[in-house]
Enzyme design. Structure first.
Site, mmCIF file in Angstrom:
data_model
loop_
_atom_site.group_PDB
_atom_site.id
_atom_site.type_symbol
_atom_site.label_atom_id
_atom_site.label_comp_id
_atom_site.label_asym_id
_atom_site.label_seq_id
_atom_site.Cartn_x
_atom_site.Cartn_y
_atom_site.Cartn_z
ATOM 1 N N ASP A 66 -3.996 -28.510 28.438
ATOM 2 C CA ASP A 66 -5.092 -28.314 29.291
ATOM 3 C C ASP A 66 -4.295 -27.014 30.104
ATOM 4 O OD1 ASP A 66 -7.115 -27.099 31.108
ATOM 5 O OD2 ASP A 66 -7.329 -29.861 31.315
ATOM 6 N N HIS B 293 -7.240 -34.129 35.468
ATOM 7 C CA HIS B 293 -8.740 -33.311 35.225
ATOM 8 C C HIS B 293 -9.806 -34.509 34.441
ATOM 9 C CE1 HIS B 293 -13.312 -31.240 34.387
ATOM 10 N NE2 HIS B 293 -12.976 -31.021 35.851
ATOM 11 N N CYS C 200 -13.451 -34.024 39.983
ATOM 12 C CA CYS C 200 -13.248 -34.111 39.057
ATOM 13 C C CYS C 200 -12.055 -35.136 38.567
ATOM 14 C CB CYS C 200 -13.719 -33.476 38.099
ATOM 15 S SG CYS C 200 -14.954 -32.990 37.224
ATOM 16 N N GLN D 27 -6.152 -24.169 34.349
ATOM 17 C CA GLN D 27 -6.040 -23.911 36.216
ATOM 18 C C GLN D 27 -4.437 -22.771 35.725
ATOM 19 O OE1 GLN D 27 -7.537 -23.385 38.624
ATOM 20 N NE2 GLN D 27 -9.486 -25.535 37.646
ATOM 21 N N LYS E 258 -13.114 -19.261 33.957
ATOM 22 C CA LYS E 258 -12.317 -19.639 35.180
ATOM 23 C C LYS E 258 -11.232 -18.633 35.331
ATOM 24 C CE LYS E 258 -12.441 -24.850 34.778
ATOM 25 N NZ LYS E 258 -13.057 -25.064 36.195
HETATM 26 C C1 LIG Z 1 -7.205 -28.776 34.586
HETATM 27 C C2 LIG Z 1 -8.745 -28.862 34.510
HETATM 28 N N1 LIG Z 1 -8.914 -29.000 33.070
HETATM 29 C C3 LIG Z 1 -10.284 -28.988 32.605
HETATM 30 C C4 LIG Z 1 -10.928 -28.408 33.724
HETATM 31 C C5 LIG Z 1 -12.896 -28.524 32.780
HETATM 32 O O1 LIG Z 1 -13.349 -27.219 32.647
HETATM 33 P P1 LIG Z 1 -14.580 -27.162 31.849
HETATM 34 O O2 LIG Z 1 -15.839 -27.468 32.804
HETATM 35 O O3 LIG Z 1 -14.969 -25.254 32.531
HETATM 36 O O4 LIG Z 1 -14.534 -27.292 30.738
HETATM 37 C C6 LIG Z 1 -11.414 -28.047 34.883
HETATM 38 C C7 LIG Z 1 -12.153 -27.474 35.467
HETATM 39 O O5 LIG Z 1 -12.061 -28.135 36.650
HETATM 40 C C8 LIG Z 1 -10.052 -28.032 34.880
HETATM 41 O O6 LIG Z 1 -9.658 -27.519 35.891
#
Ligand SMILES: Cc1ncc(COP(=O)(O)O)c(C=O)c1O
Length: 417
Positions: free
Chosen positions: A201, A121, A374, A204, A227
Site C-alpha cells: 500500500d 488503514h 481510519c 502514503q 494524495k
Molecule cells: C495508507 C493508506 N492506505 C489506504 C488509504 C485509502 O486511500 P483512499 O481513501 O484514497 O482510497 C489511505 C488514505 O488515507 C491511506 O493513508
C-alpha cells in the site's frame, strides 16, 4: 533548488480559499492540494480533446485515446513500471478491493491466511476481512513494537505459518508515519513462504518518496492520485505482469471496453491487459491530471521532495516534543543512517480530546486531522481514543509547523491545561 515558498505559488488554493493566505494546510495525508498545472491539464483536456476512448473512428476519439494511453504511460513511468502493469481505479481503496475480488476470490480457499498488520488503514484490513468471509480464509495481524514499528519477530513468526497466501502491508503508515523496510520484508516473505503474493500500500509513500515497482519485487502496489497532487477519483494498482499473463488475476468489473466478443451465450475478454481491466468509460481527464502531477513531482525531483519531507518531519518532532502536554505517536528515535518516518507527525493532547484540539487549531487557521484516521485497530492497540495528525507536502514550510505550535498555545489557554 527546492524552495517550498516558490512551490507554494503553484497552488491556487493558498490564494483562492475563503481563509486566503492565512490557511496553514497540514492535512495532506488525507488529500493533497493541486498545482495549477494539474487543473490546467484537466481543463485543457475537456476543452480540446474530450471524446470517448477506444470506441470511435473519428479523429477526436483517436486523440483522446492517445492522451489516455500517454497519461497511463506517464503514471507508470513515475512508479518505474510498465503501463501494461497499471490497472486504473478510483483510489487505493478500490484498488485493494480489486485485488481481493480479482485475485483473492480465485486463489484463496478455506484454511489459507491473509497477513496484514495492526498499523494498516481500514482499506487494507476490511477488504481482507470480507475476502476471508467469502473464501473461508483467515486474517492474521503482525504486531507492533511500543515505538510504532513493525515487530519483526511477529512478522517472521506469522510469515512462517502454513498457508500464508498474501502479505498486505503499507509502505508508510498514515498515522504513525512509520516507513517500513518494505524491500527487505518482501524478500523475507518470498524466502519464508514460497508462492506468497505481496501487496504494498503505497498511498502514503508515493507522495514523498521515489517508489519503484520494478525494484520492489512486489506482486501488487496500490496508490491514490489525490494524495500525490493529482485529482480525486483516480488511483491504481500495479500488478506483476506474470500474474496478468497467467490469468492469476482476473477482471473484477465487467461490461463494455474489456471484451473480445459477446454473444447471448457468453463473453470472451480481450487479451490486452490494460483494456481487460477497464470496464466502462474510464476517467480520462483525471488520468491526464494525474499524469501532470507525476510530471510536476518528477521535475521537483523525488529525492528533493523526500529530503524536504524529512526536514519537516524532524522539525515538527523537535518543536512538538517541546510541548509538555503532547504525547507524540510513532517512531522518534532513529539510527544515524536512516530516519524511518515519513509525511506526518501525530500526537495526543493530554486532557483534551483530539477533535477539540483540531477545532481550536482551525480557529487560528491551522487545518489538521483529528480522529482515528481510519486506523481503529491501531488506536485500540495503543489505547488512544483519537489523535491529532499534522501531515505535510511540498508546499509546507517550517513556518506552518510554527503556526501549529502557536495554535497549541491557544489550546492550552482555552482548556486551561
Ligand atoms: C495508507 C493508506 N492506505 C489506504 C488509504 C485509502 O486511500 P483512499 O481513501 O484514497 O482510497 C489511505 C488514505 O488515507 C491511506 O493513508
Amino acid at each position: 533548488m527546492f524552495n517550498p515558498l516558490t512551490i507554494r505559488q503553484d497552488f491556487p488554493i493558498f490564494t483562492h480559499n475563503p481563509q486566503g493566505d492565512k490557511l496553514v494546510y497540514l492535512d495532506s495525508a488525507a488529500t493533497s492540494q493541486k498545482p495549477q498545472v494539474v487543473l490546467d491539464a484537466i481543463t485543457q483536456y475537456y476543452q480540446t480533446t474530450n471524446a470517448n476512448v477506444h470506441r470511435g473512428v473519428h479523429q477526436l476519439s483517436d486523440r483522446s485515446t492517445q492522451v489516455w494511453d500517454e497519461s497511463r504511460a506517464t503514471i507508470a513511468k513515475f512508479f518505474d513500471a510498465h503501463s501494461d502493469e497499471l490497472i486504473v481505479t478510483r483510489n487505493t481503496t478500490e484498488a485493494i478491493n480489486g485485488v481481493a475480488y480479482g485475485w483473492g476470490d480465485h486463489n484463496l480457499q478455506a484454511g489459507d491466511i491473509i497477513l496484514t498488520s495492526l498499523m494498516e488503514h481500514h482499506s487494507n484490513i476490511v477488504c481482507w476481512q470480507e475476502l476471508a468471509k467469502r473464501t473461508g480464509a483467515s486474517v492474521e495481524y503482525i504486531g507492533l513494537t511500543k515505538d510504532g514499528r513493525l515487530d519483526r519477530t511477529s512478522l517472521s513468526a506469522k510469515l512462517s505459518l502454513p498457508k500464508v497466501k498474501l502479505l498486505a502491508l503499507s509502505h508508510v503508515s498514515n498515522t504513525l508515519g512509520t516507513l517500513n523496510p518494505i524491500a527487505e520484508i518482501i524478500a523475507e516473505a518470498h524466502t519464508l513462504q514460497s508462492g506468497i503474493r505481496v501487496l504494498v500500500d503505497a498511498a502514503q509513500s508515493a507522495p514523498h518518496l521515489p517508489v519503484s515497482f520494478a525494484k520492489l519485487d512486489a506482486d501488487f502496489l496500490v496508490f491514490s492520485g489525490h494524495k500525490m497532487l493529482g485529482p480525486m477519483g483516480i488511483g491504481g494498482v500495479f500488478v506483476r505482469s506474470a500474474l496478468l499473463q497467467s490469468n492469476e488475476v482476473r477482471p473484477w468489473l465487467f461490461g463494455g471496453g474489456m471484451i473480445a466478443a459477446v454473444t447471448t451465450k457468453g463473453t470472451t475478454f480481450t487479451d490486452e491487459a490494460s483494456e481487460r481491466f477497464t470496464a466502462g468509460t474510464p476517467d480520462v481527464a483525471s488520468a491526464v491530471g494525474l499524469a501532470a502531477a507525476c510530471e510536476y513531482l518528477s521535475k521537483l525531483h523525488m529525492s528533493d521532495v523526500g529530503q524536504h519531507d524529512l526536514d519537516l518531519v524532524l522539525y515538527a518532532l523537535d518543536k512538538l516534543s517541546a510541548v509538555p502536554q503532547l504525547t507524540i505517536i510513532g517512531p522518534q528515535d532513529f539510527s544515524e543512517t536512516e530516519v524511518d518516518r515519513v509525511g506526518s507527525v501525530a500526537f495526543t493532547y493530554n486532557g483534551v480530546h483530539a477533535h477539540d484540539v483540531a477545532q481550536v487549531l482551525d480557529s487560528v487557521g491551522v487545518a489538521v486531522r483529528s480522529g482515528h484516521h481510519c486506523t481503529m485497530p491501531l488506536h485500540e492497540q495503543f489505547g488512544w481514543t483519537a489523535s491529532v495528525r499534522a501531515s505535510f507536502n511540498v508546499y509546507n514550510t517550517t513556518a506552518d509547523i510554527d503556526a501549529l505550535v502557536a495554535g497549541l498555545a491557544k489550546v492550552r489557554q482555552v482548556f486551561n491545561v
